[in-house]
Write a protein that holds these residues in place. Structure first.
Motif, short mmCIF file in Angstrom:
data_model
loop_
_atom_site.label_atom_id
_atom_site.label_comp_id
_atom_site.label_asym_id
_atom_site.label_seq_id
_atom_site.Cartn_x
_atom_site.Cartn_y
_atom_site.Cartn_z
N THR A 149 45.82 42.42 46.73
CA THR A 149 46.65 42.17 47.91
C THR A 149 45.80 41.74 49.10
OG1 THR A 149 48.26 43.80 47.13
CG2 THR A 149 48.37 43.17 49.44
N GLN A 150 44.66 42.38 49.28
CA GLN A 150 43.77 42.01 50.37
C GLN A 150 43.24 40.59 50.19
OE1 GLN A 150 43.18 43.55 53.09
NE2 GLN A 150 43.40 45.76 52.81
N ALA A 151 42.91 40.24 48.94
CA ALA A 151 42.39 38.90 48.67
C ALA A 151 43.46 37.84 48.94
CB ALA A 151 41.89 38.81 47.24
N LYS A 152 44.68 38.10 48.52
CA LYS A 152 45.76 37.14 48.78
C LYS A 152 46.01 36.99 50.27
CE LYS A 152 50.54 36.07 47.53
NZ LYS A 152 51.01 35.90 48.92
N ALA A 153 45.98 38.12 51.00
CA ALA A 153 46.19 38.07 52.45
C ALA A 153 45.07 37.29 53.15
CB ALA A 153 46.28 39.48 53.02
N ALA A 154 43.89 37.29 52.56
CA ALA A 154 42.76 36.57 53.15
C ALA A 154 42.72 35.10 52.72
CB ALA A 154 41.45 37.25 52.76
N GLY A 155 43.73 34.67 51.96
CA GLY A 155 43.79 33.28 51.54
C GLY A 155 43.04 32.97 50.26
N LYS A 156 42.63 34.01 49.52
CA LYS A 156 41.93 33.77 48.25
C LYS A 156 42.93 33.31 47.19
CE LYS A 156 38.04 35.61 49.85
NZ LYS A 156 36.80 34.82 50.06
N ARG A 157 42.49 32.37 46.38
CA ARG A 157 43.34 31.86 45.29
C ARG A 157 42.96 32.59 44.00
NH1 ARG A 157 41.12 26.06 46.68
NH2 ARG A 157 39.34 27.49 46.85
N ILE A 158 43.95 33.25 43.39
CA ILE A 158 43.71 34.14 42.27
C ILE A 158 44.44 33.61 41.04
CG2 ILE A 158 43.67 36.56 41.54
CD1 ILE A 158 44.29 37.31 44.46
N ILE A 159 43.78 33.64 39.90
CA ILE A 159 44.34 33.22 38.62
C ILE A 159 44.21 34.38 37.64
CG2 ILE A 159 44.14 31.61 36.68
CD1 ILE A 159 43.11 29.52 38.60
N SER A 160 45.24 34.58 36.82
CA SER A 160 45.23 35.67 35.85
C SER A 160 45.69 35.16 34.49
CB SER A 160 46.14 36.82 36.30
OG SER A 160 46.26 37.80 35.30
N TYR A 161 44.90 35.43 33.46
CA TYR A 161 45.25 35.15 32.07
C TYR A 161 45.08 36.44 31.28
CZ TYR A 161 44.48 30.28 33.52
OH TYR A 161 44.51 29.08 34.18
N GLY A 162 46.03 36.72 30.41
CA GLY A 162 45.90 37.89 29.55
C GLY A 162 47.05 38.85 29.73
N ASP A 163 46.76 40.14 29.62
CA ASP A 163 47.78 41.18 29.64
C ASP A 163 48.74 40.99 30.80
OD1 ASP A 163 49.28 43.46 29.41
OD2 ASP A 163 47.59 44.84 29.36
N GLU A 164 50.03 40.99 30.47
CA GLU A 164 51.05 40.75 31.49
C GLU A 164 51.20 41.90 32.48
OE1 GLU A 164 54.69 40.26 29.41
OE2 GLU A 164 54.68 42.30 28.55
#
Length: 611
Positions: A149-164
């Motif tokens: 959440t902190q990373a998203k609020a700071a404008g970081k772009r996050i990608i996730s692959y794997g366990d839902e």
């Protein structure tokens, strides 16, 4: 005092519920939470300590890494990486551990060792509870402050692959994701290929800051075949190839960036000898944690053995590495090897931010926080840090500055370790004192109910608290004094962090009065039952003796007639012989028929009487 049966039962139920709640409060300690944990608004960071002069560093330090890749291999045990299997099946990873630019750790995962609570611990730094085992089946969105959440609020772009599970915990946080389900445990091939198939494209792109890869195949093999299966080695070799591909791509990209990248290899939990997980065995709680970055330079001959840390320490380390605030509820501390190569002022700044965060958490959750050793160490560290800043701003580059900085750093590290341990113990340790008091209250009420069942089932239930009786009055006051003394001893001990001790003395005294009164009521009811039992036994014995005596007398006198009162004239005339009758115990008989002389005559013997 007299109580109706309904009122008596209601009072017992209320007190019983209070006892159960008190027991559960000790068995499931309240989680350590910040008062502003649900507010994700960025708070201003603590300024750098200053001694007399205003500090010129009031902002968060810049990020240490340009990109972070988290490779989470489900059910990865520490010996799969650092043991013989790692040497045999993961040669590239073994090279990074032994000779590469890396820092390796054995991270302890607190029970319950299932996926969702472990992801929460990794990203929030907090210690989840056993209720998360149930929530693991349908993971709700995580509202607690966390690194994602902190990373998203700071404008970081996050990608996730794997366990839902990641997508469920952090909805709308990822710019791209591809979730896989963990319920098909027989599938250990396609479930990982669905993750790896994205790597070639995503590693060549530069439109992301954080990449999360969660592989499930190893966990599925463990559930089906166990840790000794030949499939384990094949899967470890596959994961070693994935790590080599990622690390090589990151190194090639670093040539075009100013900051290095960070590759994190970790496991959410381990694997038992039967292939399962969820408990607290050594194999289930010991997971590897490997930090790989070109920033972690290693000199020839520098042997770095895996250090034992807590899994919750990763959240603070990732936050510092990404230039983010540390999650408010984190009980972990920064992994110092990750910042060891930085200048002294930056090291102290990172350690100070982490110590301030843990101290705030301690103040909001421990009433007697001023007595905690970690709090005292923090105050000393901050004061020494201020002195160091004053010398540093004076451009004093002497050996005194270096020695003082080393002392401050050591003081901060000790304070961090003590604070983290104190907060973790607050969450994970049972409150035995509250459990004992709750159990005593429950047992007292149950005993009172059992002893009062005859009265409680009647129209009026009688419950007497014998405080006016001299004997029970003495018992009440003695019990109250003993319990009060025990309470004072427990609450004044330096290692105590009990819920009852956090209550006001008036409230705690009310609990002691309740326990003492219930004890007197139980003793009174038990005494009545015993006395009633003795009286009943005495009456029963008397009735038995009288009945036995009458039966004996009747049996002994029944063959003989006992002279009785004179019969009425009508009864005498009704007798055929006209002779008087007598009443025996069995039946009325004729005197003539029972007289010896008549018995002799009837047998043909002479009686000497005229005919």
């Amino acid at each position: 005092m007299r109580l109706g049966s309904g009122t008596f039962a209601a009072c017992c139920v209320v007190v019983e519920v209070l006892g159960v709640v008190l027991f559960l409060r000790g068995f499931f300690p309240a989680p350590v939470r910040s008062s502003s944990s649900s507010k994700h608004q960025a708070e201003p960071p603590a300024p750098e300590p200053s001694a007399g002069a205003s500090s010129n560093w009031t902002k968060l330090p810049p990020p240490l890494f340009s990109k972070v890749v988290i490779v989470l291999i489900d059910a990865l045990r520490d010996d799969f990486v650092f043991g013989s299997k790692g040497v045999k099946f993961m040669p590239y990873t073994t090279y990074l551990v032994e000779k590469g630019a890396s820092h390796s750790f054995v991270a302890e995962a607190k029970p319950p060792t299932v996926t969702m609570p472990r992801i929460k611990a990794l990203m929030t730094g907090s210690v989840p509870g056993f209720i998360d085992v149930v929530m693991n089946l349908n993971s709700p969105a995580l509202l607690e402050d966390n690194v994602i959440t902190q990373a998203k609020a700071a404008g970081k772009r996050i990608i996730s692959y794997g366990d839902e599970t990641w997508v469920k915990l952090f909805p709308k946080h990822f710019v791209e994701y591809d979730g896989t389900t963990s319920f098909f445990v027989s599938d250990y091939t396609e479930v990982d290929e669905n993750v790896t198939r994205h790597l070639d494209k995503v590693l060549k792109r530069g439109d992301w800051d954080v990449l999360i890869l969660h592989y499930l195949g190893l966990d599925h093999i463990g559930h089906v075949s166990g840790p000794s299966s030949p499939l384990i080695g094949r899967k470890l070799s596959e994961m070693d190839g994935v790590l080599m591909k990622i690390h090589t791509a990151l190194l090639s990209e670093e040539r075009e960036t100013l900051l290095p990248s960070l590759l994190v290899l970790c496991g959410d939990h381990g694997m038992s000898e039967t292939g399962g997980h969820g408990a607290s065995s050594t194999e289930e709680v010991s997971t590897p944690l490997l930090l790989v970055s070109s920033a972690f330079e290693r000199k020839p001959g520098d042997i770095r053995y895996p250090k034992h840390v807590q899994q919750t320490d990763l959240a603070a380390t990732l936050a510092i590495g990404l230039g983010l605030p540390i999650p408010k509820n984190s009980v972990g501390h920064l992994l110092f090897p990750a910042i060891e190569g930085k200048p002294m002022r930056e090291q102290l700044r990172f350690l100070h931010l982490n110590t301030v965060q843990l101290t705030k958490l301690l103040q909001e959750n421990v009433p007697s926080f001023e007595k905690e050793p970690g709090f005292e160490q923090f105050k000393i560290s901050e004061r020494l840090h201020g002195n160091w800043i004053r010398l540093y701003l004076e451009e004093n580059n002497s050996e005194v500055l270096f020695n003082l900085g080393t002392k401050v750093r050591r003081q901060y590290l000790d304070a961090l370790k003590t604070l983290s341990l104190s907060l973790s113990r607050q969450v994970a340790q049972y409150d035995v004192y509250s459990m004992v008091v709750g159990t005593v209250v429950v047992l007292e009420v149950l005993t009172l109910l059992l002893l009062s069942i005859p009265q409680a089932l009647s129209s009026k239930a009688e419950l007497e608290v014998p405080l006016l009786s001299p004997v029970f009055s003495l018992l009440f006051y003695l019990t109250f004094l003993v319990l009060s003394a025990v309470h004072v001893i427990v609450c004044t001990s330096t290692e105590s962090s009990c819920y009852l001790c956090s209550l006001s003395w008036l409230t705690a005294g009310g609990v002691m009065v309740l326990v003492s009164a219930l004890l007197c009521a139980v003793v009174s009811a038990l005494t009545k039952v015993l006395v009633r039992g003795k009286l009943l036994s005495k009456v029963s014995w008397a009735i038995f003796v009288i009945s036995a005596s009458l039966s004996f007398i009747r049996h002994w006198l029944n063959p003989w007639c006992v002279p009785g009162t004179a019969l009425a004239g009508a009864e005498r005339r009704s007798h055929p012989s006209g002779s008087p009758t007598r009443k025996c115990l069995g039946q009325p008989v004729s005197w003539a028929s029972e007289h010896p002389d008549f018995r002799h005559r009837s047998s043909g013997q002479s009686t000497g009487f005229p005919s």
